[in-house]
Write an enzyme that holds these catalytic residues in place. Structure first.
Site, short mmCIF file in Angstrom:
data_model
loop_
_atom_site.label_atom_id
_atom_site.label_comp_id
_atom_site.label_asym_id
_atom_site.label_seq_id
_atom_site.Cartn_x
_atom_site.Cartn_y
_atom_site.Cartn_z
N GLY A 12 0.84 -1.15 0.01
CA GLY A 12 0.10 0.10 0.20
C GLY A 12 1.02 1.48 0.00
O GLY A 12 2.24 1.24 0.09
N CYS A 128 -2.79 10.87 10.68
CA CYS A 128 -1.81 11.85 10.20
C CYS A 128 -1.97 13.38 10.48
O CYS A 128 -0.93 14.00 10.91
CB CYS A 128 -1.87 11.59 8.62
N LYS A 212 -11.28 11.98 15.62
CA LYS A 212 -9.67 11.46 15.72
C LYS A 212 -8.96 12.48 16.61
O LYS A 212 -7.96 12.33 17.23
CB LYS A 212 -9.48 10.90 14.61
N HIS A 241 -0.47 17.54 4.09
CA HIS A 241 -1.89 17.98 4.88
C HIS A 241 -1.56 19.41 5.36
O HIS A 241 -0.41 19.36 5.89
CB HIS A 241 -2.18 16.91 5.92
N ASN A 314 1.95 13.77 4.75
CA ASN A 314 1.02 13.04 5.46
C ASN A 314 1.45 11.51 5.26
O ASN A 314 1.24 10.64 6.20
CB ASN A 314 -0.40 12.94 5.18
#
Length: 336
Positions: A12, A128, A212, A241, A314
């Site tokens: 990934g 993140c 979160k 980000h 991120n």
């Protein structure tokens, strides 16, 4: 001394980055096992000039593994982290599965590495957007306790994964050709658009992503009383980000003093000269492991308030680098 390491989710976006950073930072490896879903088994992934074959995840795959990085979905972590732990591995998990478990340390090494001494085989790496926020908040908290944090995030599509990055490219191509962009990953096209929608919404009206930020920030700073209000937004940026942050503190923290403190803080780069168009940019942060902060300014209306702008990659500091830094701290403190 080297360590036998497993990486779950090795194919990934975060897993690939994690392998790169393990190589860049020369983490001491005695052995490496790359684990993923059965459909990825047999693929070859290169790390530090050497090819490794991806294996399907199984209980036996963790035999002899001392350290396991999980860069997979929350569901995969819930199913397999306990298995890896039972087989003897210390686990660093990037998912949301264990972050709020009171027995699991939630760690950003620049902020609360001391929490690692109380681990029981599982360490969680935060979201993140939380990571880059708390690196800055911790500096303020040491000067004067925080009362209120208001944060709006501007999050790149890589936070969703490779398919979202492909969709943004497809949207750009469609727009350039005069066609209407299509949406499959997101509820609306992301090209030339801004979506105030990340993850599912709760009854409160806040999204899971926003909660979160609230809950993880409180846990990392050990401030369950801290008021945090978050708005999470997806923007058509590939990597990086950004966050617009306003905080109030018990006592006035002058922006100039805070700027000097941040310039001394490991892990932070201050880019703050607006007259010369110097401020943090996702394009500047991409590929870097630091947290960039700028646009530091005090509240105009007499409150003990500060506003600033924070940017980080991120995939690196927001995910893979933070996990590797946790591993380095475990080694340094002889906790594996």
């Amino acid at each position: 001394m080297g360590y036998n390491v497993a990486v779950v989710g090795a194919t990934g976006a975060v897993g690939t980055q994690l392998l790169q950073i393990l190589g860049e930072r020369r983490f001491p490896l005695a052995g490496l096992r790359l684990l993923a879903s059965p459909r990825s088994a047999g693929l070859e992934v290169e790390m530090a000039g050497r090819k490794h074959t991806v294996e399907a995840i199984s209980a036996e795959a963790f035999d002899g593994v001392q350290l396991a990085f999980f860069a997979a979905s929350t569901g995969v972590s819930r199913d397999w982290v306990p298995v890896a732990r039972q087989r003897g591995a210390v686990v660093i998990d990037k998912s949301n599965a264990f972050r709020l478990d009171p027995t699991v340390p939630l760690v950003v090494p620049e902020v609360n590495a001391h929490a690692l001494s109380d681990h029981h085989g599982i360490i969680a790496s935060p979201n993140c957007s939380t990571i880059q926020l708390v690196v800055v908040l911790e500096v303020i908290e040491r000067i004067s306790p925080l009362r209120l944090v208001v944060v709006s995030t501007y999050q790149s599509v890589s936070g969703t994964g490779r398919r979202a990055m492909e969709e943004l490219r497809e949207n750009w191509q469609a727009l350039a050709a005069g066609r209407s962009p299509l949406a499959s990953v997101y509820p609306h096209p992301i090209g030339c658009n801004v979506l105030p929608h990340i993850d599912s919404f709760e009854r409160s009206g806040y999204s899971l992503e926003e909660m979160k930020l609230v809950n993880e920030t409180r846990k990392i700073l050990n401030r369950q009383d801290l008021q945090v209000i978050a708005t999470a937004v997806r923007v058509p940026v590939m990597i990086g980000h950004a966050e617009s942050v306003y905080v109030e503190t018990d006592e006035l923290v002058p922006a100039d003093m805070l700027r000097r403190q941040m310039e001394r803080k490991p892990g932070i780069v201050v880019e703050d000269d607006p007259d010369r168009a110097r401020y943090p940019l996702p394009a500047l942060a991409a590929g870097q492991d630091k947290v960039y902060v700028g646009r530091l300014r005090n509240d105009l209306f007499g409150r003990n308030g500060l506003a600033f702008w924070v940017v980080a990659d991120n995939l690196r500091k927001g995910a893979a680098t933070n996990a590797v830094q946790i591993a380095e701290e475990l080694v340094e403190r002889d906790l594996i």
